[in-house]
Design an enzyme around this catalytic site. Structure first.
Site, short mmCIF file in Angstrom:
data_model
loop_
_atom_site.label_atom_id
_atom_site.label_comp_id
_atom_site.label_asym_id
_atom_site.label_seq_id
_atom_site.Cartn_x
_atom_site.Cartn_y
_atom_site.Cartn_z
N ASP A 165 1.73 6.41 5.71
CA ASP A 165 0.77 5.47 5.05
C ASP A 165 1.56 4.42 3.18
O ASP A 165 0.49 4.01 3.13
CB ASP A 165 -0.13 6.30 4.32
CG ASP A 165 -1.46 5.48 4.84
OD1 ASP A 165 -1.59 3.93 5.94
OD2 ASP A 165 -2.51 5.44 4.17
N LYS A 203 -9.75 12.72 8.91
CA LYS A 203 -9.04 12.75 10.27
C LYS A 203 -8.64 13.82 10.81
O LYS A 203 -8.81 15.14 10.79
CB LYS A 203 -7.46 12.27 9.47
CG LYS A 203 -7.49 10.54 9.03
CD LYS A 203 -6.46 10.19 9.24
CE LYS A 203 -6.37 8.40 8.73
NZ LYS A 203 -6.75 7.90 9.45
N ASP A 228 -11.90 7.30 4.47
CA ASP A 228 -10.31 6.91 4.58
C ASP A 228 -10.19 5.12 4.78
O ASP A 228 -9.63 4.93 4.77
CB ASP A 228 -11.12 7.57 6.38
CG ASP A 228 -9.38 8.11 7.16
OD1 ASP A 228 -8.45 7.72 6.44
OD2 ASP A 228 -9.19 7.84 8.07
N ARG A 268 -7.80 -0.28 0.98
CA ARG A 268 -8.11 -1.35 0.43
C ARG A 268 -8.62 -0.61 -0.51
O ARG A 268 -8.60 -1.91 -1.23
CB ARG A 268 -9.09 -2.32 1.70
CG ARG A 268 -10.63 -1.06 1.43
CD ARG A 268 -11.16 -1.34 2.67
NE ARG A 268 -10.78 -1.05 4.03
CZ ARG A 268 -11.15 -1.11 4.96
NH1 ARG A 268 -11.96 -1.82 5.23
NH2 ARG A 268 -10.44 -0.88 6.42
N GLU A 326 -9.19 3.25 2.39
CA GLU A 326 -8.82 4.38 0.92
C GLU A 326 -8.16 3.20 0.48
O GLU A 326 -7.43 2.86 -0.82
CB GLU A 326 -8.20 5.10 0.79
CG GLU A 326 -7.20 5.73 1.22
CD GLU A 326 -6.67 5.55 3.06
OE1 GLU A 326 -7.53 5.13 3.52
OE2 GLU A 326 -6.06 5.01 2.80
N ASP A 336 -2.45 10.38 3.85
CA ASP A 336 -3.71 9.62 3.76
C ASP A 336 -4.31 11.18 4.92
O ASP A 336 -4.34 10.59 6.19
CB ASP A 336 -3.94 8.26 3.98
CG ASP A 336 -5.28 8.14 5.23
OD1 ASP A 336 -6.37 8.74 4.31
OD2 ASP A 336 -5.44 6.85 5.66
N LYS A 389 0.84 -1.16 -0.03
CA LYS A 389 -0.29 -0.02 0.25
C LYS A 389 1.22 1.00 -0.12
O LYS A 389 1.60 1.74 1.11
CB LYS A 389 -1.17 -0.12 1.36
CG LYS A 389 -1.88 1.18 1.78
CD LYS A 389 -2.46 0.83 3.00
CE LYS A 389 -3.71 3.08 3.28
NZ LYS A 389 -4.18 3.04 4.06
#
Ligand code: BES
Ligand code: MN
Ligand code: ZN
Length: 483
Positions: free
Chosen positions: A272, A261, A331, A335, A333, A254, A249
């Site tokens: 991230d 967030k 959030d 996956r 995201e 993020d 990933k």
């Protein structure tokens, strides 16, 4: 730099001597040379140095500094605590002014020497790029370590791997606006440049749109950065032998997107892309070590930004696999990005195993804390092999379940599945993993959730200082070498 020498010479400005409680009790002197030994014995006889965990006693012998460092009871030492203690020894302020240190261990075994290598390269790494150096700061940044131990062939690989752990950390620690998709693409191209055993595929916005990477593109929609998928096909074995895929990933930042967030949760989100950093560093390590296996290395790179173009909660989006996804939360995201890359790699490269690595869920911190990476798999043999590599390399992991009944948790009323669960966060790591599982068919798969282990937000944890840890590189390397 680390070198090995067969005996203590006392020719360097300073020496660091690790001794267990038992060795001190027996007055076994690890130092050769009468004067140094006498001085150490005197410190012990007078009761100044007992060898308890963390005990420190400095001596001056013939104008050279010899620091005794206690390891405590030998039976209480673990791979982690030994690395931690050696790190503390190497970072002692006594050594501020000496670039060369002779290091004497309590014993000369492969495991203890590897502990020195990792304590030095991984343990003393720190991220200081943006701290101004004071003019009078004479701190020696990189020390020359002379380990008193027999040179064995496995040490060169241990040194290379440790340096590549730091390679991953450098990518994570720097600003998200510097280490963006183009920077990662450049890094990737640099790693594989001139390497004949590697073929690459780089997908940009045009190719991703043509191939229908709808999920990855949706995540990147609110960003002014370019989306990228980076794939390297490394053929270290016979070209007809099967390939294993490592998929990372790579969210260069993020923000959470429209489901923004809160303050307190966003500050470290340049981490991230730690999964992608682990994959890139492992690719470099695989090339450096000329590992004789066939591996696909893939990274999905995007940025989850907030903007008028951002994808929206309630949207239904279909990606490469043709599975429609309701966006329950922008959030969740990671996956989505991984789903497209995993489905594409599975279909195009037909790996016999897929292992993804991702800072996927805050829930993994609730489940396991910061000391263990969460592992979820549809295949017991693969899971066991990865857990074994994690234990062997002190890059810890612990398994969480995947089971048939969890399917229902990602049901949607308006799409095939949803990117959030109906369980309101309960078992968030398990439901996140279940989402990923839908995109790899029957291929044996394992997922490493490194959201808890990728980054140290405080001063230190185990033998890692503040910042990125380079988690995953050692697990992957050991896995490749042994499977
Ligand atoms: N990148 C985060 C997960 C994360 C949390 C990484 C803490 C590192 C440290 C991920 O994209 C995320 O936001 N996950 C959500 C999922 C939720 C909305 C279902 C989370 O964990 O809250
Ligand atoms: Mn997120
Ligand atoms: Zn994320």
């Amino acid at each position: 730099m680390i070198q090995f020498r067969s005996a203590f010479k006392g020719d360097k400005k300073s020496a660091l001597v690790f001794m267990t409680l038992e060795q001190v009790k027996e007055k076994k002197c690890a130092l050769s040379g009468k004067k140094a030994c006498d001085a150490a014995r005197a410190a012990v006889s007078a009761g100044h140095f007992e060898g308890n965990k963390g005990d420190i006693f400095p001596l001056i012998v013939d104008g050279k500094m010899v620091v005794l460092f206690g390891l405590g009871k030998k039976a209480d030492l673990t791979p982690t605590s030994l690395r931690g203690l050696i790190r503390r020894g190497l970072l002692l302020s006594y050594f501020k002014k000496s670039a060369d240190i002779e290091v004497i261990l309590h014993e000369d075994t492969v495991d203890t020497v590897k502990a020195v290598i990792e304590a030095d390269i991984i343990g003393t790494y720190s991220w200081k790029k943006y701290i101004a150096k004071k003019a009078d700061d004479k701190t020696v940044e990189k020390k020359n370590i002379f380990v008193i131990a027999a040179l064995r062939p496995e040490y060169a690989a241990c040194i290379t791997t440790s340096e590549n752990v730091n390679f991953a950390r450098e990518l994570v620690n720097d600003n998200a606006d510097l280490v963006d998709s183009l920077y990662l693409e450049k890094t990737f191209r640099g790693i594989v440049k001139g390497v004949r055993s590697v073929e690459i595929e780089v997908l940009g916005r045009k190719e991703l749109a043509a191939k229908k990477f709808g999920l990855l593109l949706a995540v990147n929609q609110g960003s002014n950065k370019k989306p990228r998928v980076l794939i390297a096909k490394y053929t270290g074995a016979d070209k007809d032998a099967p390939y294993t895929a490592f998929i990372g990933k790579g969210l260069t930042f993020d923000s959470g997107g429209l489901n923004l967030k809160p303050t307190g949760s966003m500050e470290t989100m340049r981490e991230d892309m730690s999964g992608a950093a682990a994959v890139l560093a492992t690719l470099k390590n695989t090339i450096d070590l000329r590992i004789k296996k066939n591996i696909i290395f893939a990274c999905g790179i995007a940025e989850n930004a907030i903007d008028a173009n951002s994808y929206k909660p309630g949207d239904v989006i279909t990606g490469y696999a043709g599975i429609s996804v309701e966006i329950g939360n922008t959030d969740a995201e990671g996956r989505l990005v991984l789903a497209d890359v995993m489905a594409y790699v599975n279909k195009t490269y037909k790996p016999v195993k897929i292992i993804d690595i991702a800072t996927l869920t805050g829930a993994v911190v609730v489940a396991l804390g910061h000391d263990y990476t969460g592992l979820v798999s549809n295949n017991d043999a693969l899971a066991e092999a990865l857990l074994k590599s994690a234990a062997a390399t002190d890059d810890r992991a612990w398994r969480l379940p995947n089971y048939p009944e969890i399917k229902d948790s990602i049901k949607s009323k308006i799409a095939d599945i949803r990117n959030t669960s109906t369980l309101r966060g309960a078992g968030g790591t398990i439901t996140g993993a279940e989402f990923l599982r839908r995109f790899i068919g029957e291929t044996p798969w394992a997922h490493l959730d490194i959201a808890g282990t990728a980054f140290v937000d405080g001063d230190s944890r185990f033998y890692y200082g503040h910042g990125a840890t380079g988690v995953g590189v050692r697990i992957f390397t050991d896995y490749m070498l042994n499977n």
